[in-house]
Write an enzyme that holds these catalytic residues in place. Structure first.
Site, PDB file in Angstrom:
ATOM      1  NE  ARG A 183       9.147  -4.007   7.368  1.00  0.00           N
ATOM      2  CZ  ARG A 183       9.296  -2.784   6.888  1.00  0.00           C
ATOM      3  NH1 ARG A 183      10.073  -2.573   5.879  1.00  0.00           N
ATOM      4  NH2 ARG A 183       8.661  -1.750   7.429  1.00  0.00           N
ATOM      5  CB  THR A 184       3.412  -8.048   8.861  1.00  0.00           C
ATOM      6  OG1 THR A 184       4.575  -7.829   9.672  1.00  0.00           O
ATOM      7  CG2 THR A 184       2.644  -9.252   9.387  1.00  0.00           C
ATOM      8  CE  LYS A 233     -19.114   3.065   7.403  1.00  0.00           C
ATOM      9  NZ  LYS A 233     -19.916   2.078   6.660  1.00  0.00           N
ATOM     10  NE  ARG A 292       1.378  -5.530  12.435  1.00  0.00           N
ATOM     11  CZ  ARG A 292       2.527  -5.205  11.861  1.00  0.00           C
ATOM     12  NH1 ARG A 292       2.671  -4.023  11.292  1.00  0.00           N
ATOM     13  NH2 ARG A 292       3.528  -6.064  11.834  1.00  0.00           N
ATOM     14  CG  HIS A 324       5.560  -9.191  14.996  1.00  0.00           C
ATOM     15  ND1 HIS A 324       4.870  -9.994  14.131  1.00  0.00           N
ATOM     16  CD2 HIS A 324       5.986  -8.111  14.275  1.00  0.00           C
ATOM     17  CE1 HIS A 324       4.873  -9.435  12.921  1.00  0.00           C
ATOM     18  NE2 HIS A 324       5.543  -8.291  12.995  1.00  0.00           N
TER      19      HIS A 324
END
Ligand code: NCD
Length: 331
Positions: free
Chosen positions: A73-74, A102, A124, A152
């Site tokens: 969703r975000t 890496k 995020r 959030h």
């Protein structure tokens, strides 16, 4: 379509948002949130005509994405919000296809993406404090799309917008928050945001192993919220205006015994149609989604199910956020 009526002292200029980071909902004042809700509502009212006032406001601009944790969703709604404002996205929407594999550091990756010419960075991260750390190193606005169990903030903005839209007001609200309150990041952000409104009451409903962290309780109490810890939703269901359901955050649980213990008592905390029918007729059921098995599908058909409208509002709320902090307001 409901528009907030701002009182004189709440009148705010959109210029106040230009270039601003969105790291924690604690950085917001009540009138700033109201301003964003009003803007979200104006934007949403133009959805069927393809946003004539807003559709070129990110034209020739790119929003950077930097996601080190999975997202549906975000990442999707920020991307769609950018497209609706006439912009593009670039960067790392999915950690599995990046140089994080890496061993590249968060700050290095953020500097590289920002250096490619972004107007803002949406990120995020599993690391608490990750968004603030990145913001200290970049000179473009950073938007926190979720940091560990910490916060959030844009989810809280769309959550509260949804409540305003459905209920008309954020004052005198009694909210139950149920599920994994210890590990979920939507819980602190929602709690801090609710605390900005009058007479908020929050009932935290979870077994002790998943109860809300003390630091959150202390903060919301200091902000004047009436809070209680509850161990069975049936004890408070009749008082609630909103029941906000969250999933067990399996990926964040360090001790496997907590999960085993939870499974034995889990049925008490499942929200199903029978439980919802015990509540007020206008009780709203919310969930940031994704759901696993804490919210039954038999709730979906009830008028109380707000969670898909809530998710859809993510696009409009994130359009408002991007427009306010990075949009060209020549119109
Ligand atoms: C939430 C998150 O990532 O914290 N999802 C979302 O953004 N809607 C909720 C969750 O993952 O449980």
């Amino acid at each position: 379509m409901l528009l907030w009526v701002l009182t004189t002292e709440e009148t705010l200029d959109i210029a106040a948002f230009q270039g601003r980071d969105i790291i924690s909902i604690k950085d917001f004042k009540r009138e700033e949130l109201k301003f964003l809700f009003d803007l979200t509502s104006r934007i949403k009212s133009e959805a069927s005509s393809d946003y004539p006032t807003y559709r070129t406001s990110l034209s020739r601009k790119t929003v950077g994405l930097l996601f080190r944790e999975p997202s549906t969703r975000t990442v999707g709604s920020f991307t769609q919000a950018t497209i609706n404002l006439g912009g593009m996205t670039n960067g790392i929407p999915n950690p599995d296809t990046s140089s994080f594999k890496k061993g590249e550091s968060l700050v290095d990756a953020a500097k590289i993406i920002a250096g490619q010419g972004m107007c803002a960075l949406v990120m995020r991260d599993m690391m608490e404090g990750g968004a603030r750390l990145v913001a200290e190193h970049l000179d473009i606005p950073v938007i926190n799309g979720g940091t560990g169990s910490e916060e959030h903030p844009t989810q809280a903005i769309l959550d509260l917008y949804t409540i305003v839209e459905k209920r008309g007001s954020l004052d005198d609200l009694t909210v139950g928050i149920i599920g994994d309150l210890k590990n979920g990041r939507t819980v602190p952000s929602l709690s801090y945001a609710l605390s900005l409104f009058d007479n908020a009451k929050i009932h935290y409903i979870a077994p002790e192993i998943f109860q809300v962290r003390e630091e959150v309780i202390t903060e919301v109490k200091n902000r004047g919220v009436d809070v209680s810890k509850e161990y069975d939703p049936r004890d408070v269901i009749t008082h609630l205006d909103v029941l906000y359901v969250t999933r067990i955050q399996e990926e964040r649980i360090k001790d496997a015994r907590d999960l085993e213990d939870y499974r034995k008592i889990k049925d008490t905390f499942v929200v199903n149609a029978n439980l919802v029918k015990e509540g007020k007729r206008e009780l709203g059921i919310m969930h940031p989604l994704p759901r696993v098995d804490e919210l039954s599908y038999d709730v979906d058909g009830l008028p109380n199910a707000w969670y898909f409208d809530q998710a859809n509002n993510g696009v409009f709320a994130r359009m408002a956020i991007l427009y306010a902090i990075a949009g060209n307001k020549s119109k």
